[in-house]
Design an enzyme around this catalytic site. Structure first.
Site, PDB file in Angstrom:
ATOM      1  N   ALA A  18      38.975  33.834  36.172  1.00 24.16           N
ATOM      2  CA  ALA A  18      39.577  34.422  34.966  1.00 24.16           C
ATOM      3  C   ALA A  18      41.050  34.737  35.205  1.00 24.16           C
ATOM      4  CB  ALA A  18      38.820  35.694  34.579  1.00 24.16           C
ATOM      5  N   GLU A  37      45.549  40.484  44.209  1.00 23.57           N
ATOM      6  CA  GLU A  37      44.182  40.154  44.646  1.00 23.57           C
ATOM      7  C   GLU A  37      43.887  40.894  45.945  1.00 23.57           C
ATOM      8  OE1 GLU A  37      41.316  38.409  43.766  1.00 23.57           O
ATOM      9  OE2 GLU A  37      40.640  39.133  45.718  1.00 23.57           O
ATOM     10  N   ARG A 107      33.093  26.383  43.767  1.00 20.54           N
ATOM     11  CA  ARG A 107      33.968  27.436  43.229  1.00 20.54           C
ATOM     12  C   ARG A 107      35.318  27.467  43.962  1.00 20.54           C
ATOM     13  NH1 ARG A 107      35.392  32.696  44.325  1.00 20.54           N
ATOM     14  NH2 ARG A 107      35.810  33.994  42.503  1.00 20.54           N
ATOM     15  N   TYR A 196      22.332  20.577  42.086  1.00 24.27           N
ATOM     16  CA  TYR A 196      23.236  19.512  41.636  1.00 24.27           C
ATOM     17  C   TYR A 196      24.265  19.228  42.728  1.00 24.27           C
ATOM     18  CZ  TYR A 196      25.797  23.745  40.121  1.00 24.27           C
ATOM     19  OH  TYR A 196      26.401  24.981  40.059  1.00 24.27           O
ATOM     20  N   ASP A 273      34.155  38.208  33.884  1.00 25.99           N
ATOM     21  CA  ASP A 273      33.050  39.085  34.290  1.00 25.99           C
ATOM     22  C   ASP A 273      33.380  40.564  34.084  1.00 25.99           C
ATOM     23  OD1 ASP A 273      31.585  36.912  35.047  1.00 25.99           O
ATOM     24  OD2 ASP A 273      31.332  37.499  37.141  1.00 25.99           O
TER      25      ASP A 273
END
Ligand SMILES: Cc1cc2nc3c(=O)[nH]c(=O)nc-3n(C[C@H](O)[C@H](O)[C@H](O)COP(=O)(O)OP(=O)(O)OC[C@H]3O[C@@H](n4cnc5c(N)ncnc54)[C@H](O)[C@@H]3O)c2cc1C
Length: 377
Positions: A18, A37, A107, A196, A273
């Site tokens: 995000a 961060e 990710r 997957y 989130d």
């Protein structure tokens, strides 16, 4: 009229999907963006994400299509199997909408692509910077995930409730040969497993069981792979071979959260989130974060009054994320049917898949055909 972001100073907490997506979208529209961060480095954290075309349209508009294609696998759709491994239904989602990309990606690769593009667009990303007290700034964006401080500042403390379901996730070496272009979902009583390929020789596994004992929420808890193998010992098809290859597995408890009642106060705003954590059963958590990011940047760019822009962003996003989260909650039940309900459910899916595949897949058109670029701020 757009252009209201030119040279505006904006601070974002959190360099997840995000935070980095909104940073890039804002910088491309002329804002001076800083991202703070707490992690000291972008590490190889997390496992697989499925990125459906509704988010793909945003990432492509941000200029990331080729970079993503280089590090992801294109998905043709989803195949549902029963516990023995027999096919119950095939949903060729990509063929149903030519030109739209369903991508399967690690990710960490998506974060890498976003971070590189954000820095190239002039975003300052400062690592190792945990925000303990929220600074007083003209505009502060909380992209600070599941345990968001900005959400708490806007909404007060909240207690999510445990769904009684626990998930393992693991990465394994993929089967040899060209990656299978389908996500495969195996359904059994009280449990299901999704797998997957992620490209670069990796395969993703997420396995969910209903169990009343509590597991902590979060992405960093480890478990013994023997527990995962024992929970899916009755499964057939490719599952036993995949699980035999699991050497390390993370485990997380699935909690239901309310969509935050308040997303903004005119000066602080949340997305991803931080605003609306979802259960993983529609694979739309990261996807909704990406849609949010585009809409937030578009509103701030188009609407001169900041409070009005943030209110418009919340008004546009709440109905959509609420509907997606409810669909994910519903799937939690559908995948885990037991006894006669399961036989009936599987027979119904088999019939639909054979006789009216369009009807089966059409249930998801409102998710995948949504175009965030076409939404008027
Ligand atoms: C480590 C990790 C691994 C994940 N693995 C998977 C996975 O395997 N599969 C999957 O489907 N989803 C995974 N997710 C979740 C998925 O990425 C998110 O659901 C989705 O992408 C929404 O992203 P987000 O940016 O809103 O939140 P997040 O991805 O949670 O990002 C929030 C960011 O904010 C940072 N942050 C939080 N508080 C502060 C603070 N006070 N100061 C500074 N920084 C702060 C966090 O370190 C994090 O980088 C993972 C998330 C994380 C954090």
């Amino acid at each position: 009229m757009t252009g209201h972001l030119q040279s505006r100073d904006i601070t974002i907490i959190g360099a997840g999907i995000a935070g980095l997506t909104v940073a890039l979208a804002l910088a491309q529209r002329g804002a001076q963006v800083t991202v703070l961060e707490r992690a000291g480095a972008f590490r190889e954290v997390g496992a697989g994400l499925q990125i459906s075309p509704n988010a793909g349209r945003v990432l492509e508009a941000l200029g990331l299509g080729p970079a993503l294609d280089a590090v992801s696998v294109r998905s043709d759709g989803v195949v549902l199997h029963d516990r023995a491994g027999r096919q119950v239904a095939r949903m060729p989602l990509a063929a149903h909408r030519p030109g739209a990309a369903f991508r399967m990606i690690h990710r960490a690769r998506l974060v890498e692509v976003l971070e590189r593009a954000a820095r190239a667009a002039g975003v300052t990303v400062t690592l190792d910077r945990e925000v303990a007290e929220l600074p007083e700034l003209p505009l502060l964006i909380g992209a600070d995930g599941l345990h968001s401080r900005v959400r708490r500042a806007l909404n007060g403390p909240e207690t999510p409730f445990f769904t009684g379901q626990t998930a393992w996730r693991a990465l394994i070496p993929d089967d040899p040969g060209t990656p299978d272009p389908y996500a495969r979902l195996f359904m059994g009583p009280g449990r299901h497993l999704v797998s997957y390929p992620l490209g670069r020789g990796l395969r993703n596994i997420v396995a969910v069981v209903e169990r009343p004992d509590w597991t902590a929420e979060g992405w960093s808890h480890q478990d013994d792979p023997a527990h995962l193998r024992a929970a899916f010992a009755g499964f057939g098809g490719k599952v036993p071979g995949w699980l035999a290859r699991v050497e390390q597995t993370g485990i997380w408890g699935l909690f239901r959260h309310r969509v935050a009642p308040c997303w903004q106060d005119g000066r602080r705003v949340i997305l991803g989130d931080a605003a609306h954590p979802t259960l993983p059963f529609m694979a739309q958590g990261a996807v909704m974060a990406i849609e949010d990011a585009w809409t937030l940047a578009a509103c701030l760019d188009a609407i001169p009054d900041q409070a009005g822009a943030l209110a418009r962003y919340q008004a546009l996003r709440v109905p959509r994320v609420t509907r997606v989260i409810e669909a994910a909650n519903g799937n939690a039940r559908n995948y885990h049917l037991t006894g006669p309900a399961r036989l009936l459910g599987h027979a119904g899916l088999r019939g639909l898949s054979r006789l009216a595949p369009g009807l089966l897949m059409g249930r998801f058109d409102w998710i995948y055909d949504h175009d965030p670029l076409a939404v008027r701020p």
